[in-house]
Every structure is written in C-alpha cells, then in structure tokens.
Design a protein around this motif. Structure first.
Motif, mmCIF file in Angstrom:
data_model
loop_
_atom_site.group_PDB
_atom_site.id
_atom_site.type_symbol
_atom_site.label_atom_id
_atom_site.label_comp_id
_atom_site.label_asym_id
_atom_site.label_seq_id
_atom_site.Cartn_x
_atom_site.Cartn_y
_atom_site.Cartn_z
ATOM 1 N N UNK A 192 0.945 -1.217 0.144
ATOM 2 C CA UNK A 192 0.084 -0.208 0.085
ATOM 3 C C UNK A 192 0.903 1.309 -0.145
ATOM 4 N N UNK A 193 0.247 2.367 -0.482
ATOM 5 C CA UNK A 193 1.171 3.459 -0.353
ATOM 6 C C UNK A 193 1.199 4.095 0.784
ATOM 7 N N UNK A 194 2.352 4.858 1.212
ATOM 8 C CA UNK A 194 2.755 5.278 2.520
ATOM 9 C C UNK A 194 2.479 6.754 2.415
ATOM 10 N N UNK A 195 1.388 7.261 2.902
ATOM 11 C CA UNK A 195 1.052 8.580 2.723
ATOM 12 C C UNK A 195 1.114 9.293 1.606
ATOM 13 N N UNK A 196 0.717 8.334 0.545
ATOM 14 C CA UNK A 196 0.739 8.950 -1.017
ATOM 15 C C UNK A 196 1.963 8.556 -1.791
ATOM 16 N N UNK A 197 2.822 7.985 -1.032
ATOM 17 C CA UNK A 197 4.060 7.477 -1.763
ATOM 18 C C UNK A 197 4.111 6.093 -2.159
ATOM 19 N N UNK A 198 4.411 5.761 -3.252
ATOM 20 C CA UNK A 198 4.763 4.376 -3.581
ATOM 21 C C UNK A 198 5.644 3.642 -2.874
ATOM 22 N N UNK A 199 5.781 2.282 -2.788
ATOM 23 C CA UNK A 199 6.712 1.531 -2.082
ATOM 24 C C UNK A 199 7.126 0.218 -2.895
ATOM 25 N N UNK A 200 8.224 -0.139 -2.435
ATOM 26 C CA UNK A 200 8.694 -1.346 -3.066
ATOM 27 C C UNK A 200 8.305 -2.488 -2.222
ATOM 28 N N UNK A 201 7.264 -3.280 -2.439
ATOM 29 C CA UNK A 201 6.775 -4.330 -1.650
ATOM 30 C C UNK A 201 7.728 -5.481 -1.410
#
Length: 280
Positions: free
Chosen positions: A85-94
């Motif tokens: 899931x995005x972290x406060x609107x920021x993409x993540x590498x899962x």
C-alpha cells in the motif's frame, strides 16, 4: 597418415595486438570499481523503497520525542512495504519486513490488529511482516554471553528463507536505545561499534535497516553522538503539537535526494482502542 598443418601466419599488426593483450596486467575489480566507460553499464543504482523517503538497502533513523508517534509511523511504514500500500501517498517497493521491537512488543501486536481491522485485511491473508518481540544487544561483542548481532543476522536470514518468493526489503529496530545495550550514546567510540554492527546487518541481509530513535529533550535534534545522523542515508523526524495533537513528519536528511519534505497526520481511535494514522 597425419599431416601437420602449420598455424596461419598472423599479420604483424595482429601479432603485436595479441602480444600486447597478453602482457596487460589483470584488470583490478576490487572495492566495487566502476570506470568512466562503465557508467551506463548494468549495475547497482539508487532505488527507492518508499518514494522520496527511503532507499533500498541503505540505513535510516526515524526519530521523535516520547509520545510523538515515531513507533506508530515506523510500524505503518513497515506494513505499507509488506502489503504494497502507498505510504501517505508515496509508492513503495513491496516485500518482507522484519520488525524488532525491544520495547512494547505486546503493544505492537495491538497496532497490527488495528491495521488489519482498519484496512480489512483478512486473518488468512499472507502478509510478509514478522515481529520479533525480544530485546537484542548490538553493542556487545558476539560470543557466548555476549552480543546478539550474529544471532540476529542468522534469525533474519532464517525468516527470509521462509519467504523464497518474496524479497526481504526492510528491518526495523525499535528502539535503538534499547538495542544498543550498555553503549554510551554520547560516546563516538561506543556508537561507532553499534553503527558498525548495523552495517553488518545491512550487508549480510541486503535489507534497508531503519532505527527508531529518540530526540533530545528540546525535540530539536537526534539524541546521542553526531555520528548517528552522519552515518545513515536518511533521517526522518516526527514531532507532535501538544495543543492540536497533529504530528509533523519531516525528511531531515536524504543522501542523493531532496530533503525538507514533510506531511502531517493525526492518530484516531478505532474499535480495538488502539490508534491508526490519518493524513491531515
């Protein structure tokens, strides 16, 4: 009858070329050498674990005063990575996240349940987030009755082996003050030993290592020796407005990036009686 065929006679220029190649010293490749001609060749590059905030395989500190929400923020970041899931609107590498909680392991379990309920994650879903609820000592030397760095690395690698199809992305240590054992946090020598062992963990596992830490009494800087801030790649600070309860998160340092980014959030109660974040 065997006929011996003489080797072809090379042109003089070709012979000189081969001779010169044979006399060349072996190419030095140690210490991650990259020549000018190799700049665009495939190789290690900066990758973001959380866009604009954390980078893959590096080290960070997430610091705040007591009650600021720093542990909540670290858990939330870890769960964002684990779930994608995005972290406060920021993409993540899962990927896989291992969260070592030397303080308040039982409380962390409640926060994980709160996250599960809030985001409607099924109890049967496979979420690659692992909690280690016992204290560790990454200051004392390894050995019988000594420190835990080698044992911790072994445990992390063992957990990662249970997820062969999911890359290990991050290891959180919450808090550094608990994990540093008997080290004097204002001693450069002591904290150098701690930071050296954090490097060992990062190198051996390939994971980003995030240290959850305290700020000084004035909430103006990271507590302890200046080497802490100097030897990490990212530094995130979280503070709380005592009147409004709003938390402010600031990217205080990022190597090879733009610092000064910030956002705010509040904590709200949900049905477990614990708290979950909400952007404000």
């Amino acid at each position: 009858m065997t006929v011996n065929v003489p080797p072809p006679i090379l042109p003089h220029s070709e012979f000189e070329k081969l001779a010169a190649e044979a006399l060349k010293p072996p190419r030095v490749t140690a210490f991650g050498r990259v020549s000018w001609a190799d700049l665009d060749a495939p190789g290690a590059e900066i990758e973001h674990l959380i866009d604009d905030w954390l980078t893959v395989g590096d080290k960070s500190i997430l610091a705040g005063p007591s009650g600021s929400g720093k542990s909540f923020l670290a858990i939330d970041a870890g769960l964002a990575i684990a779930t994608g899931r995005k972290w406060f609107g920021n993409d993540v590498k899962q990927g896989l996240v291992i969260y070592q909680a030397g303080e308040g392991g039982r409380g962390v379990k409640n926060r994980l349940r709160a996250y599960r309920n809030h985001f409607k994650v099924s109890k049967t879903d496979r979420v690659p987030f692992e909690l280690l609820a016992h204290r560790i000592d990454i200051y004392a030397p390894d050995g019988e009755g000594g420190g835990d760095t080698a044992k911790f690395i072994e445990a992390v690698q063992g957990i990662a082996a249970e997820y062969p199809d999911i890359p290990l992305r991050a290891v959180f240590i919450d808090t550094l003050a608990t994990a540093q054992g008997a080290a004097d946090e204002i001693s450069g020598k002591d904290m150098g030993a701690v930071l050296g062992n954090i490097d060992r963990i990062s190198r051996a596992t390939g994971a980003h290592v995030c240290l959850v830490h305290h700020m000084n009494a004035q909430a103006s800087k990271i507590r302890g020796h200046t080497s802490l801030r100097a030897n990490v790649d990212q530094c995130i600070l979280v503070t709380r407005n005592e009147q409004t309860g709003v938390r402010t998160v600031t990217l205080d340092k990022i190597k090879d990036g733009e610092d000064g980014k910030r956002f705010q959030f509040e904590l709200m109660s949900i049905d477990l009686g614990t708290q979950i974040g909400r952007a404000s």
